[in-house]
Design a protein around this motif. Sequence first.
Motif, PDB file in Angstrom:
ATOM      1  N   ALA A 194      -6.559  -9.564 -19.734  1.00 21.44           N
ATOM      2  CA  ALA A 194      -5.310  -9.543 -20.049  1.00 21.44           C
ATOM      3  C   ALA A 194      -5.248  -9.033 -21.629  1.00 21.44           C
ATOM      4  CB  ALA A 194      -4.657 -11.085 -19.956  1.00 21.44           C
ATOM      5  N   LYS A 195      -6.377  -9.452 -22.484  1.00 21.40           N
ATOM      6  CA  LYS A 195      -6.250  -9.130 -23.813  1.00 21.40           C
ATOM      7  C   LYS A 195      -6.521  -7.398 -23.879  1.00 21.40           C
ATOM      8  CE  LYS A 195      -7.971 -13.213 -25.816  1.00 21.40           C
ATOM      9  NZ  LYS A 195      -8.882 -13.819 -26.921  1.00 21.40           N
ATOM     10  N   GLU A 210      -3.576  -5.559 -22.605  1.00 16.35           N
ATOM     11  CA  GLU A 210      -2.397  -5.850 -23.863  1.00 16.35           C
ATOM     12  C   GLU A 210      -2.688  -4.369 -24.740  1.00 16.35           C
ATOM     13  OE1 GLU A 210       0.713  -6.210 -25.886  1.00 16.35           O
ATOM     14  OE2 GLU A 210       0.221  -7.352 -23.936  1.00 16.35           O
ATOM     15  N   LYS A 229      -1.951  -1.196 -23.194  1.00 13.91           N
ATOM     16  CA  LYS A 229      -0.566  -1.005 -23.296  1.00 13.91           C
ATOM     17  C   LYS A 229       0.098  -0.543 -24.560  1.00 13.91           C
ATOM     18  CE  LYS A 229       0.340  -4.024 -19.317  1.00 13.91           C
ATOM     19  NZ  LYS A 229       0.850  -5.501 -18.920  1.00 13.91           N
ATOM     20  N   LYS A 230      -0.560  -1.285 -25.660  1.00 12.94           N
ATOM     21  CA  LYS A 230      -0.070  -1.011 -27.078  1.00 12.94           C
ATOM     22  C   LYS A 230      -0.314   0.435 -27.348  1.00 12.94           C
ATOM     23  CE  LYS A 230      -0.686  -4.135 -30.231  1.00 12.94           C
ATOM     24  NZ  LYS A 230      -1.185  -5.075 -31.274  1.00 12.94           N
TER      25      LYS A 230
END
Length: 69
Positions: A6-7, A10, A13-14
Amino acid sequence: MEEIEAKFLEAVKKEFAKSGGANGIDHNVYDPILKMTPDEKQEFFKQLIREKKIVQINHLNGISFTLPK
């Protein structure tokens, strides 16, 4: 393992939002997040690519990862 995934996603995605998908994240960004051995990272990336969660970009200076378009 799901927390790490998940990290990592993320961070991908950023960078995807920031660059419009033109650039991916490289080892300077994901190494502090993953904290894995090279073999573990390779298997982790292969799994995410198989699941079509990320794609690999081959640059002249190395590789990076981004979201599928």
